[in-house]
Design an enzyme around this catalytic site. Structure first.
Site, PDB file in Angstrom:
ATOM      1  N   HIS A   1     -97.188  13.362  57.410  1.00  0.00           N
ATOM      2  CA  HIS A   1     -96.264  12.680  58.225  1.00  0.00           C
ATOM      3  C   HIS A   1     -95.583  13.657  59.258  1.00  0.00           C
ATOM      4  O   HIS A   1     -94.983  13.228  60.268  1.00  0.00           O
ATOM      5  CB  HIS A   1     -95.348  12.095  57.571  1.00  0.00           C
ATOM      6  CG  HIS A   1     -94.537  10.563  58.191  1.00  0.00           C
ATOM      7  ND1 HIS A   1     -94.355  10.459  59.571  1.00  0.00           N
ATOM      8  CD2 HIS A   1     -94.217   9.300  57.671  1.00  0.00           C
ATOM      9  CE1 HIS A   1     -93.657   9.388  59.929  1.00  0.00           C
ATOM     10  NE2 HIS A   1     -93.981   8.569  58.802  1.00  0.00           N
ATOM     11  N   ARG A   2     -95.671  15.064  59.033  1.00  0.00           N
ATOM     12  CA  ARG A   2     -95.123  15.986  59.948  1.00  0.00           C
ATOM     13  C   ARG A   2     -95.892  16.129  61.142  1.00  0.00           C
ATOM     14  O   ARG A   2     -95.512  16.321  62.239  1.00  0.00           O
ATOM     15  CB  ARG A   2     -95.062  17.375  59.208  1.00  0.00           C
ATOM     16  CG  ARG A   2     -94.217  17.257  57.970  1.00  0.00           C
ATOM     17  CD  ARG A   2     -94.640  18.624  57.079  1.00  0.00           C
ATOM     18  NE  ARG A   2     -95.781  18.728  56.802  1.00  0.00           N
ATOM     19  CZ  ARG A   2     -96.308  19.750  56.075  1.00  0.00           C
ATOM     20  NH1 ARG A   2     -95.308  20.963  55.553  1.00  0.00           N
ATOM     21  NH2 ARG A   2     -97.475  19.947  55.604  1.00  0.00           N
TER      22      ARG A   2
END
Length: 408
Positions: free
Chosen positions: A381-382
């Site tokens: 998700h980064r």
């Protein structure tokens, strides 16, 4: 002056190596470039090559031992020369069994020699003669996989060495019985298994992972594959080839998915290098199909088969299993419907592929039986937001369901 031989890093991720077998004995003459020993790294079996000429005058590590990178394993010098912290080695014959030294270079070890045309009489098992147990790396791996006790196998190779053909008749053997009074067996970790364990902790702990799943209709892909096979009798086309080709094309349209997380930056790659997970004897390795976005279906299939074959015998070069920008893990051939795969950092995503199976579905307003396949993508998700991951998977499904552009 004697030259120190150290355990060198033979792969980018290697922290320690296991000396599988020494190729030179103490007292042997050594030339620069001579293979001194075979070393098992975290990914493959490599050759340790001499960097100095002279005589192998000392060995500090026995075959089978695991030592960290940079540790001294042997010395090369003049016959009879004393080594620091030790004594002069005999100028004549080598000791019975100390491990053999290594000076290293990253050349993959050669595959075992083919059997001679004439039958070779097997030598009595080492256990029966009291001699040293000699076996090729491939034979050792086969024995471990089949549960065969090498001490009970007669070797037909040079000097009684146990080779592949000696294990081929032992496939149905059971693991050696435990000694009386013991109820378990401890199996030392291989270098590959140690690395897998370390990488899993690195991945699952710090990476904020989410998953997106979609189902693709594979009827048209099935028709395309059948047509290709019918038109090219010598061609070999698998559904996995279609998946790799479609994934490569989809990644060119979604650069945030074809990316690495590098702590202080995100690196987006222009070309697509796809890691294809291959199950091997003691773990998993991902050979890389480089520039997959520029390769036709036929070339991708041939390359994957060739890389997978060498991966299973631990004969990949480091550059052949590093540098992937995205990975695919396919368990469909094992009858798995769907699963989630673990991201291989610094990659930002990995695709998990399930089996293709007929399902009763609604199609064009009617009930029909269609071949379907589930795809689950694990995303960091980064790097990849939810909408980005969903859009990529939507593009991939669309390509698999309309595969005409993939067949070139």
């Amino acid at each position: 002056m004697a030259t120190k031989v150290v355990m060198e890093a033979l792969s980018p991720t290697m922290e320690e190596g296991r000396l599988v077998e020494w190729k030179k004995n103490v007292g042997d003459a050594v030339a620069v470039g001579d293979v001194l020993a075979e070393v098992e790294t975290d990914k493959a079996v490599m050759e340790l090559v001499a960097r100095a000429a002279g005589t192998l005058i000392n060995q500090t590590v026995a075959a089978g031992a695991t030592v960290p990178v940079a540790q001294t394993v042997a010395w090369i010098g003049d016959k009879g020369e004393a080594v620091p912290g030790g004594t002069a080695a005999p100028a004549a014959a080598a000791p019975a069994e100390p491990a053999k030294p290594v000076a290293a270079t990253t050349a993959p070890s050669a595959s075992p020699a083919a059997p001679a045309a004439a039958p070779v009489a097997p030598v009595a098992p080492a256990a029966a003669t009291g001699g040293r147990l000699r076996a090729s790396p491939l034979a050792r791996r086969m024995a471990a996989d089949q549960g065969v006790d090498l001490a009970a196998v007669a070797g037909s190779g040079p000097e009684g060495r146990i080779v592949k053909r000696d294990l081929e008749g032992a496939r149905a053997s059971r693991p050696a019985a435990l000694p009386d009074g013991e109820s378990f067996r401890d199996i030392p970790l291989t270098q590959m298994r140690k690395t897998i364990a370390r990488r899993l902790v690195q991945s699952l702990g710090p990476i904020p992972t989410y998953y997106v799943t979609a189902e693709a209709d594979m009827e048209r892909a099935h028709e395309a594959r059948e047509d290709l096979i019918a038109r090219d009798k010598n061609g070999r086309f698998s559904f996995n080839d279609f998946i790799i080709r479609a994934t490569a094309e989809a990644l060119t349209q979604h650069p945030w998915v074809n990316a690495w997380w590098l702590d202080d930056k995100v690196r987006q790659w222009q070309d697509v290098h796809i890691g294809v997970a291959v199950a091997v004897e003691d773990g998993l390795i991902t050979p890389v199909v480089r520039h997959a976005n520029h390769k036709p279906l036929r070339d991708i299939g041939a390359e994957v088969r060739e890389l997978a074959g060498r991966a299973r015998t631990k004969r990949l070069k480091p550059e052949e299993y590093t540098g992937a920008t995205f990975s695919i893990s396919n368990l469909g051939m094992f009858g798995i419907d769907e699963f989630t795969a673990i991201i291989n950092p610094p990659e930002a995503a990995i695709l998990a592929v399930g089996r293709i199976e007929p399902k009763v579905v609604a199609f064009n307003g009617e009930i029909a039986i269609r071949r379907r396949m589930r795809l689950t993508m694990s995303c960091d998700h980064r790097v990849i937001d939810g909408a980005t991951g969903a859009a990529f998977l939507q593009t991939l499904v669309g390509m698999l369901e309309n595969p005409l552009a993939l067949v070139w």
